[in-house]
Design an enzyme around this catalytic site. Structure first.
Site, mmCIF file in Angstrom:
data_model
loop_
_atom_site.group_PDB
_atom_site.id
_atom_site.type_symbol
_atom_site.label_atom_id
_atom_site.label_comp_id
_atom_site.label_asym_id
_atom_site.label_seq_id
_atom_site.Cartn_x
_atom_site.Cartn_y
_atom_site.Cartn_z
ATOM 1 N N ASN A 42 7.868 -4.659 1.525
ATOM 2 C CA ASN A 42 6.565 -5.236 1.142
ATOM 3 C C ASN A 42 6.590 -6.764 0.991
ATOM 4 O O ASN A 42 5.540 -7.407 0.997
ATOM 5 C CB ASN A 42 6.027 -4.606 -0.151
ATOM 6 C CG ASN A 42 5.511 -3.201 0.030
ATOM 7 O OD1 ASN A 42 5.531 -2.380 -0.882
ATOM 8 N ND2 ASN A 42 5.031 -2.883 1.219
ATOM 9 N N ASP A 58 -0.432 5.135 -1.265
ATOM 10 C CA ASP A 58 -0.757 4.414 -0.024
ATOM 11 C C ASP A 58 -2.267 4.395 0.213
ATOM 12 O O ASP A 58 -2.967 5.319 -0.201
ATOM 13 C CB ASP A 58 -0.038 5.108 1.150
ATOM 14 C CG ASP A 58 0.047 4.210 2.366
ATOM 15 O OD1 ASP A 58 -0.338 3.035 2.277
ATOM 16 O OD2 ASP A 58 0.500 4.700 3.418
HETATM 17 C C1 FPP Z 1 -0.041 0.811 -0.802
HETATM 18 O O1 FPP Z 1 -1.308 0.553 -0.225
HETATM 19 C C2 FPP Z 1 0.099 0.270 -2.142
HETATM 20 C C3 FPP Z 1 1.053 -0.630 -2.568
HETATM 21 C C4 FPP Z 1 2.075 -1.190 -1.657
HETATM 22 C C5 FPP Z 1 1.100 -1.124 -3.951
HETATM 23 C C6 FPP Z 1 0.834 -0.131 -5.043
HETATM 24 C C7 FPP Z 1 0.460 -0.878 -6.273
HETATM 25 C C8 FPP Z 1 -0.488 -0.522 -7.179
HETATM 26 C C9 FPP Z 1 -1.236 0.751 -7.134
HETATM 27 C C10 FPP Z 1 -0.838 -1.447 -8.278
HETATM 28 C C11 FPP Z 1 0.121 -1.673 -9.385
HETATM 29 C C12 FPP Z 1 1.018 -0.558 -9.746
HETATM 30 C C13 FPP Z 1 1.400 -0.222 -11.016
HETATM 31 C C14 FPP Z 1 2.467 0.772 -11.143
HETATM 32 C C15 FPP Z 1 0.793 -0.790 -12.213
HETATM 33 P P1 FPP Z 1 -1.361 -0.377 1.055
HETATM 34 O O2 FPP Z 1 -1.567 -1.770 0.598
HETATM 35 O O3 FPP Z 1 -0.143 -0.155 1.896
HETATM 36 O O4 FPP Z 1 -2.640 0.174 1.768
HETATM 37 P P2 FPP Z 1 -2.914 0.218 3.357
HETATM 38 O O5 FPP Z 1 -1.863 1.108 3.956
HETATM 39 O O6 FPP Z 1 -4.290 0.829 3.433
HETATM 40 O O7 FPP Z 1 -2.854 -1.188 3.848
#
Ligand code: FPP
Length: 246
Positions: free
Chosen positions: A69, A21
């Protein structure tokens, strides 16, 4: 002494699950679009996978995309799906070199075709690897998975394959997408949030939770070592008293 050498490899969690996150907030901090945060999150996925395998962790499950998401702006969803295709394509060789098997949990068939195909290719190519299993949770939700298991058991009961009274934890677990995978001993969530967000609701019943303020793209090998060291300081009682387990 460096952090890695302080880890007791005899008492490693067999399975670590991570809610990655803070990509969006990390990007904002750097004055960039959220997608830039996800791209940098991939580097953290690489570091974490490599260090977990080096230590001897057997299973690493990463929450890469939840069913919730899909509600994000289309541009971000599309970028995440494209990033997955790109990363899977590029990293399959790394997984092969490191003897890591790829698996996935979630409602995978509802993923965009290209993402689904890249995922199945990766799973197929790495299926005989033995050192560690990397599980990607994609279009995953804990409640969805539990409901699906309940429906399958209801059908089996209706068809006379089992009687409802027979249903115990083992029979129930066997209908979950994590069948054959031990429950995580350790759950990590980054970015200071302390929610479970519909992740592995059944499987995390007895897990230790570790929360860190670090945003996911900042999560480095040392961050994983720190989480494991914190876990190793804890006493896991499974409802018993301290005296019973000593
Ligand atoms: C959460 O941060 C992250 C995600 C929902 C996506 C995770 C994906 C990756 C790290 C990239 C690809 C993954 C792989 C396995 C190759 P957020 O967007 O919720 O951050 P925020 O809470 O600060 O908005």
């Amino acid at each position: 002494m460096d952090l890695k050498s302080q880890i007791n490899t005899e008492r490693l969690p067999r399975h670590i699950a991570i809610i990655m996150d803070g990509n969006g907030r990390w990007a904002k901090q750097h004055g960039k679009h959220r997608v830039f945060g996800h791209k940098n999150g991939v580097q953290a996925v690489r570091e974490c996978t490599e260090s977990a395998a080096e230590l001897g962790v057997e299973y690493l499950t990463l929450y890469a995309f939840s069913t919730e998401n899909w509600n994000r702006p289309a541009l971000e969803v599309n970028a995440l799906m494209a990033l997955l295709v790109d990363t899977l394509g590029k990293e399959v060789n790394t997984l092969m070199k490191n003897d890591i098997r790829l698996q996935a949990i979630g409602d995978l068939e509802k993923l965009p075709k290209r993402t689904y195909k890249a995922l199945l290719d990766g799973i197929e190519k790495t299926k005989d690897n033995k050192r560690m299993t990397l599980v990607l949770a994609l279009n995953y939700s804990g409640k969805w998975e539990i409901l699906k298991a309940a429906k399958k058991l209801a059908v089996k009961a209706k068809e006379g394959i089992l009687v409802p009274d027979q249903i115990d934890e083992t029979i129930f677990s066997n209908e979950l997408s994590t069948v054959g995978i031990p429950d995580p001993e350790l759950l990590i969530r980054t970015s200071g949030e302390t929610r479970l967000s519909n992740f592995l609701l059944w499987q995390l019943a007895y897990s230790e939770f570790y929360f860190t303020e670090e945003f996911w793209p900042d999560f480095k090998k040392e961050s994983l070592y720190t989480a494991i060291l914190d876990y190793q300081k804890r006493e896991r009682r499974f409802g018993k008293t301290s005296e019973q387990i000593s």
